[in-house]
Design a protein around this motif. Structure first.
Motif, PDB file in Angstrom:
ATOM      1  N   LEU A  50      -8.759  -1.200  -5.203  1.00 35.14           N
ATOM      2  CA  LEU A  50      -8.248  -1.032  -3.840  1.00 35.14           C
ATOM      3  C   LEU A  50      -7.319  -2.192  -3.484  1.00 35.14           C
ATOM      4  CD1 LEU A  50      -8.192   0.411  -1.090  1.00 35.14           C
ATOM      5  CD2 LEU A  50     -10.146  -1.011  -0.443  1.00 35.14           C
ATOM      6  N   PHE A  51      -7.753  -3.408  -3.751  1.00 37.27           N
ATOM      7  CA  PHE A  51      -6.931  -4.580  -3.446  1.00 37.27           C
ATOM      8  C   PHE A  51      -5.618  -4.542  -4.217  1.00 37.27           C
ATOM      9  CE2 PHE A  51      -5.617  -8.960  -4.315  1.00 37.27           C
ATOM     10  CZ  PHE A  51      -5.414  -9.398  -3.019  1.00 37.27           C
ATOM     11  N   ILE A  52      -5.679  -4.288  -5.515  1.00 35.88           N
ATOM     12  CA  ILE A  52      -4.472  -4.239  -6.343  1.00 35.88           C
ATOM     13  C   ILE A  52      -3.565  -3.101  -5.880  1.00 35.88           C
ATOM     14  CG2 ILE A  52      -3.621  -3.752  -8.679  1.00 35.88           C
ATOM     15  CD1 ILE A  52      -6.197  -5.225  -9.680  1.00 35.88           C
ATOM     16  N   GLY A  53      -4.170  -1.960  -5.552  1.00 40.42           N
ATOM     17  CA  GLY A  53      -3.390  -0.814  -5.090  1.00 40.42           C
ATOM     18  C   GLY A  53      -2.697  -1.069  -3.767  1.00 40.42           C
ATOM     19  N   LEU A  54      -3.402  -1.679  -2.815  1.00 40.29           N
ATOM     20  CA  LEU A  54      -2.790  -1.979  -1.513  1.00 40.29           C
ATOM     21  C   LEU A  54      -1.680  -3.010  -1.650  1.00 40.29           C
ATOM     22  CD1 LEU A  54      -5.901  -2.080   0.843  1.00 40.29           C
ATOM     23  CD2 LEU A  54      -4.063  -0.377   0.839  1.00 40.29           C
ATOM     24  N   LEU A  55      -1.926  -4.032  -2.439  1.00 39.54           N
ATOM     25  CA  LEU A  55      -0.909  -5.060  -2.636  1.00 39.54           C
ATOM     26  C   LEU A  55       0.318  -4.482  -3.344  1.00 39.54           C
ATOM     27  CD1 LEU A  55      -0.589  -8.077  -2.063  1.00 39.54           C
ATOM     28  CD2 LEU A  55      -1.431  -8.516  -4.356  1.00 39.54           C
TER      29      LEU A  55
END
Length: 90
Positions: A50-55
């Motif tokens: 989720l973090f990598i995807g949002l960033l």
């Protein structure tokens, strides 16, 4: 001093992020994630993806807006596709 203008799209964006975080927290509490390796070069959990995807979505959106003359909605659609791909296959 000027304050940030909270428009409807801005509030909707931050509201959506808050809802995603609440949903992910609930999902993690009900079903703890397992570390797995997808197309990303590291082993990740759901939260990592989720973090990598949002960033990545944020940078992709800015790249498309800055480099092309495409509509903001095309940039948004590409960002959502990237986020979903990372969450599913990352």
């Amino acid at each position: 001093m000027e304050w940030m203008s909270w428009t409807i799209p801005t509030a909707a964006f931050f509201g959506a992020i808050a809802l995603i975080l609440v949903a992910m927290t609930t999902w993690e509490l009900r079903s703890p994630s397992v570390v797995r390796k997808g197309f990303l070069p590291i082993a990740t959990t759901r939260g990592d993806r989720l973090f990598i995807g949002l960033l990545g979505s944020a940078y992709l959106h800015l790249l498309v807006i800055g480099v092309t003359g495409w509509s903001i909605w095309i940039a948004f659609a590409l960002s959502v596709v990237w986020l979903l791909a990372v969450m599913r296959w990352g």
